[in-house]
Write an enzyme that holds these catalytic residues in place. Structure first.
Site, PDB file in Angstrom:
ATOM      1  N   GLY A  42       0.824  -1.211   0.000  1.00 13.76           N
ATOM      2  CA  GLY A  42       0.000   0.000   0.000  1.00 13.76           C
ATOM      3  C   GLY A  42       0.854   1.254   0.000  1.00 13.76           C
ATOM      4  N   GLY A  44      -0.263   4.331   0.272  1.00 10.47           N
ATOM      5  CA  GLY A  44      -1.029   5.449   0.829  1.00 10.47           C
ATOM      6  C   GLY A  44      -0.193   6.162   1.877  1.00 10.47           C
ATOM      7  CG  PHE A  45      -1.821   9.512   3.979  1.00 11.92           C
ATOM      8  CD1 PHE A  45      -1.172  10.729   3.843  1.00 11.92           C
ATOM      9  CD2 PHE A  45      -3.080   9.368   3.426  1.00 11.92           C
ATOM     10  CE1 PHE A  45      -1.769  11.785   3.180  1.00 11.92           C
ATOM     11  CE2 PHE A  45      -3.696  10.417   2.758  1.00 11.92           C
ATOM     12  CZ  PHE A  45      -3.041  11.630   2.632  1.00 11.92           C
ATOM     13  N   GLY A  46       0.253   5.636   5.132  1.00 13.21           N
ATOM     14  CA  GLY A  46       1.040   4.799   6.031  1.00 13.21           C
ATOM     15  C   GLY A  46       2.179   4.099   5.308  1.00 13.21           C
ATOM     16  CB  VAL A 113      -2.212  -7.412  -2.471  1.00 17.06           C
ATOM     17  CG1 VAL A 113      -2.163  -8.497  -1.399  1.00 17.06           C
ATOM     18  CG2 VAL A 113      -0.910  -6.635  -2.513  1.00 17.06           C
ATOM     19  CD  GLU A 204     -13.427  18.455   4.272  1.00 21.21           C
ATOM     20  OE1 GLU A 204     -13.063  17.446   3.647  1.00 21.21           O
ATOM     21  OE2 GLU A 204     -12.654  19.159   4.945  1.00 21.21           O
ATOM     22  CG  ASP A 334      -7.735   4.090   6.956  1.00 24.38           C
ATOM     23  OD1 ASP A 334      -7.273   4.807   7.873  1.00 24.38           O
ATOM     24  OD2 ASP A 334      -8.333   4.551   5.966  1.00 24.38           O
TER      25      ASP A 334
HETATM   26  C1  LIG Z   1     -12.526  11.346   0.649  1.00 23.19           C
HETATM   27  C2  LIG Z   1     -11.629  11.155   1.841  1.00 23.19           C
HETATM   28  C3  LIG Z   1     -11.208  12.263   2.555  1.00 23.19           C
HETATM   29  C4  LIG Z   1     -10.373  12.111   3.649  1.00 23.19           C
HETATM   30  N1  LIG Z   1      -9.966  13.228   4.317  1.00 23.19           N
HETATM   31  C5  LIG Z   1      -9.094  13.103   5.330  1.00 23.19           C
HETATM   32  C6  LIG Z   1      -8.598  14.261   5.988  1.00 23.19           C
HETATM   33  O1  LIG Z   1      -8.973  15.387   5.656  1.00 23.19           O
HETATM   34  N2  LIG Z   1      -7.697  14.088   6.995  1.00 23.19           N
HETATM   35  C7  LIG Z   1      -7.277  12.834   7.375  1.00 23.19           C
HETATM   36  O2  LIG Z   1      -6.444  12.728   8.272  1.00 23.19           O
HETATM   37  N3  LIG Z   1      -7.754  11.732   6.794  1.00 23.19           N
HETATM   38  C8  LIG Z   1      -8.641  11.826   5.773  1.00 23.19           C
HETATM   39  N4  LIG Z   1      -9.125  10.706   5.162  1.00 23.19           N
HETATM   40  C9  LIG Z   1      -8.731   9.393   5.681  1.00 23.19           C
HETATM   41  C10 LIG Z   1      -7.342   9.024   5.174  1.00 23.19           C
HETATM   42  O3  LIG Z   1      -7.312   9.102   3.769  1.00 23.19           O
HETATM   43  C11 LIG Z   1      -7.006   7.612   5.596  1.00 23.19           C
HETATM   44  O4  LIG Z   1      -7.174   7.466   6.979  1.00 23.19           O
HETATM   45  C12 LIG Z   1      -5.570   7.294   5.214  1.00 23.19           C
HETATM   46  O5  LIG Z   1      -5.438   7.363   3.815  1.00 23.19           O
HETATM   47  C13 LIG Z   1      -5.170   5.918   5.704  1.00 23.19           C
HETATM   48  O6  LIG Z   1      -3.885   5.643   5.256  1.00 23.19           O
HETATM   49  P1  LIG Z   1      -3.479   4.145   4.887  1.00 23.19           P
HETATM   50  O7  LIG Z   1      -2.037   4.173   4.544  1.00 23.19           O
HETATM   51  O8  LIG Z   1      -3.934   3.227   5.944  1.00 23.19           O
HETATM   52  O9  LIG Z   1      -4.365   3.795   3.611  1.00 23.19           O
HETATM   53  P2  LIG Z   1      -4.495   4.536   2.220  1.00 23.19           P
HETATM   54  O10 LIG Z   1      -3.893   5.880   2.261  1.00 23.19           O
HETATM   55  O11 LIG Z   1      -5.921   4.419   1.834  1.00 23.19           O
HETATM   56  O12 LIG Z   1      -3.623   3.638   1.252  1.00 23.19           O
HETATM   57  C14 LIG Z   1      -3.964   2.313   0.948  1.00 23.19           C
HETATM   58  C15 LIG Z   1      -3.246   1.927  -0.324  1.00 23.19           C
HETATM   59  O13 LIG Z   1      -3.432   0.530  -0.524  1.00 23.19           O
HETATM   60  C16 LIG Z   1      -3.641   0.295  -1.902  1.00 23.19           C
HETATM   61  N5  LIG Z   1      -4.376  -0.960  -2.050  1.00 23.19           N
HETATM   62  C17 LIG Z   1      -5.600  -1.257  -1.564  1.00 23.19           C
HETATM   63  N6  LIG Z   1      -5.943  -2.513  -1.900  1.00 23.19           N
HETATM   64  C18 LIG Z   1      -4.905  -3.024  -2.618  1.00 23.19           C
HETATM   65  C19 LIG Z   1      -4.652  -4.282  -3.237  1.00 23.19           C
HETATM   66  N7  LIG Z   1      -5.538  -5.284  -3.206  1.00 23.19           N
HETATM   67  N8  LIG Z   1      -3.480  -4.448  -3.872  1.00 23.19           N
HETATM   68  C20 LIG Z   1      -2.560  -3.454  -3.932  1.00 23.19           C
HETATM   69  N9  LIG Z   1      -2.749  -2.247  -3.365  1.00 23.19           N
HETATM   70  C21 LIG Z   1      -3.906  -2.035  -2.713  1.00 23.19           C
HETATM   71  C22 LIG Z   1      -4.430   1.501  -2.380  1.00 23.19           C
HETATM   72  O14 LIG Z   1      -4.284   1.687  -3.773  1.00 23.19           O
HETATM   73  C23 LIG Z   1      -3.803   2.629  -1.556  1.00 23.19           C
HETATM   74  O15 LIG Z   1      -2.763   3.266  -2.255  1.00 23.19           O
HETATM   75  C24 LIG Z   1      -9.960  10.819   4.061  1.00 23.19           C
HETATM   76  C25 LIG Z   1     -10.380   9.701   3.343  1.00 23.19           C
HETATM   77  C26 LIG Z   1     -11.193   9.865   2.241  1.00 23.19           C
HETATM   78  C27 LIG Z   1     -11.627   8.660   1.452  1.00 23.19           C
END
Ligand SMILES: Cc1cc2nc3c(=O)[nH]c(=O)nc-3n(C[C@H](O)[C@H](O)[C@H](O)COP(=O)(O)OP(=O)(O)OC[C@H]3O[C@@H](n4cnc5c(N)ncnc54)[C@H](O)[C@@H]3O)c2cc1C
Length: 459
Positions: A42, A44-46, A113, A204, A334
């Site tokens: 992933g 994303g942020f984490g 994945v 928002e 998340d």
């Molecule tokens: C519309 C929206 C607005 C938001 N606004 C805010 C905000 O203002 N402030 C805030 O703090 N938080 C906000 N959030 C929440 C924040 O985005 C999440 O809490 C944060 O992104 C979690 O980070 P993460 O690394 O766990 O997952 P994510 O950042 O979601 O990253 C997960 C990654 O896993 C990848 N992935 C998923 N499934 C698969 C797979 N099967 N195979 C390969 N890759 C995969 C995805 O492509 C993604 O890149 C918002 C969320 C949304 C949807």
């Protein structure tokens, strides 16, 4: 006008600051057959925080860091709602992961994945197996429809960049169709936009959509009467924005109502039908556009991981972000359920928590390899930021509260600073400056799937 000039001046200053911040240190990845292999799932942020921290702190270790995601970009979700409402161009909120691999020195693989096998120490993907010594699971969340199949089938969602583009196209399409439609019932359905869930994303989106309609689309579609357009925010609970304190919540409520957003509290949805929303009391809101922003749950891929899970599917981790019985597996963001010492509720699923988890996981992998003691998660609550459309937001930063225009400036400055990549920061700044003069992107973008033959289609 004064406000607009002040806004431009301040946003310009923030732009200059972020330009300075854009100087990144160089890197370059290396690996050998004997390298310890860390796989991060992933981007994303984490996941991005974990991969960067690993790459930047691996001095003296033979470490191969591989980041895997089904999309080759990082998505900045906090301003995704502005993609849906034409305030920001889609590719200004996505950042190519390969820029980060060059700057920070780790590898990236675009793969979907399918399954994580704890026994085989392997991740199965559409492109074959990937074996690991250490695994960081940062696969994010999916929409939670709370078992309501009709909502899943008939609602728009706002989670991926495709969702943002699809919703924007649909909103513009609704105006195009309404302008030539003669039947008043059909026009009413086309011009009623229902958002389910009054958390930050729902609020928002509702505020921005109302502004889009009032300040932009009603001018572009002179055949539509302002009284025909409705933006309805539906919430099952008795209040909006649960995480905010009463004062900021009331400010937010007043702003929404003054814009003309209809906020329906204590209004649980029973069904989302084709053509509208059925409320539990039997009433019906006719609408061609229902957006579901009522909740999230952990990526279903973590359901197979061993250990305790929360009701939202998150996996319980220890203080070091590890699975208690599998210290080689770290779960963050998340996907993770973590209780700070003495707390009854787990940390919320948001970006700062995910970033803190990513850094902790990475540092603890390094500590393990160096036989050093592990560090517990370091996370400090930073506050809340909720945009309320044009020139308005509520913010609570470290206990200092802002509302209205100042809140809006704080909101914009914080997110501009946090956005990935200098090009994105500059481009979003330009989008926002045009927004001050009610210029938004209202073309319907044709979106076609990739022609590359692959079973994995990045969302
Ligand atoms: C519309 C929206 C607005 C938001 N606004 C805010 C905000 O203002 N402030 C805030 O703090 N938080 C906000 N959030 C929440 C924040 O985005 C999440 O809490 C944060 O992104 C979690 O980070 P993460 O690394 O766990 O997952 P994510 O950042 O979601 O990253 C997960 C990654 O896993 C990848 N992935 C998923 N499934 C698969 C797979 N099967 N195979 C390969 N890759 C995969 C995805 O492509 C993604 O890149 C918002 C969320 C949304 C949807």
């Amino acid at each position: 006008m004064k406000k607009a000039l002040l806004g431009i001046g301040l946003l310009g200053s923030v732009g200059a600051l972020v330009a300075l911040q854009a100087t990144r240190r160089g890197g370059g990845y290396y690996s050998s057959n004997n390298s310890t292999r860390v796989v991060v799932l992933g981007a994303g942020f984490g996941g991005l925080a974990a991969a960067r921290t690993l790459a930047r702190n691996r001095d003296g270790l033979d470490l191969d860091v591989l980041l895997v995601d089904r999309a080759n970009f990082h998505l900045f979700t906090p301003i995704l709602y502005q993609v849906a409402t034409g305030g920001v161009e889609p590719d200004n909120v996505t950042h190519p992961v390969r820029y980060a691999t060059q700057a920070d020195g780790f590898r990236f693989q675009e793969s979907n994945v399918q399954k994580i096998s704890v026994e085989d120490k392997c991740v199965y993907t559409d492109d074959g197996p990937i074996y690991y010594d250490y695994l960081v699971v940062a696969l994010g969340a999916t929409n939670n429809f709370f078992g309501l199949a009709s909502a899943e089938e008939n609602s728009f969602t706002l989670k991926t960049i495709s969702d943002g583009i699809e919703l924007r196209n649909h909103i513009i399409d609704a105006f195009e169709r309404a302008e030539v439609e003669q039947d008043p019932e059909v026009r009413r359905r086309l011009l009623t936009f229902v958002i389910v869930g009054a958390g930050p994303t729902g609020v928002e989106l509702a505020a921005s959509l109302r502004d889009l309609a009032s300040h932009v689309l009603l001018k572009e579609y002179p055949g539509i009467d302002p009284g025909e357009v409705r933006v309805v925010l539906v919430e099952a609970l008795d209040r909006i924005l649960l995480a905010l304190d009463d004062q900021l919540r009331q400010n937010a409520m007043k702003t929404l109502q003054s814009k003309g957003v209809e906020v329906l509290l204590n209004t649980p949805v029973a069904d989302v039908e084709k053509g509208g929303v059925r409320i539990k009391d039997g009433s019906f809101i006719p609408s061609e556009t229902v957006v579901w922003t009522a909740g999230v749950k952990a990526n279903p891929l973590v359901a197979d991981l061993p250990g305790e899970k929360g009701r939202d599917g998150r996996v319980r981790v220890n203080d070091f972000m590890q699975l208690p019985d599998h210290p080689e597996i770290y779960v963050i963001g998340d996907c993770a359920m973590y209780f700070m010492p003495g707390e009854q509720r787990p940390l919320p699923p948001n970006a700062p928590v995910a970033i803190a988890g990513g850094k902790t996981a990475a540092i603890n992998i390094i500590h393990t390899l160096k036989n050093e003691p592990l560090e517990p998660l370091k996370y400090k609550y930073q506050g809340e930021l909720v945009s309320l459309g044009k020139n308005n937001a509520v913010a609570n930063i470290m206990g200092i509260k802002f509302s209205g225009f100042i809140g809006w400036l704080v909101w914009r400055a914080v997110y501009l600073y946090k956005l990935e990549g200098f090009k994105n920061k500059a481009s979003v700044l330009v989008d926002w400056l045009f927004g001050v003069f009610d210029r938004r992107e209202t073309s319907k973008l044709p979106v076609t799937p990739s022609k590359v033959p692959s079973e994995s289609v990045a969302e």
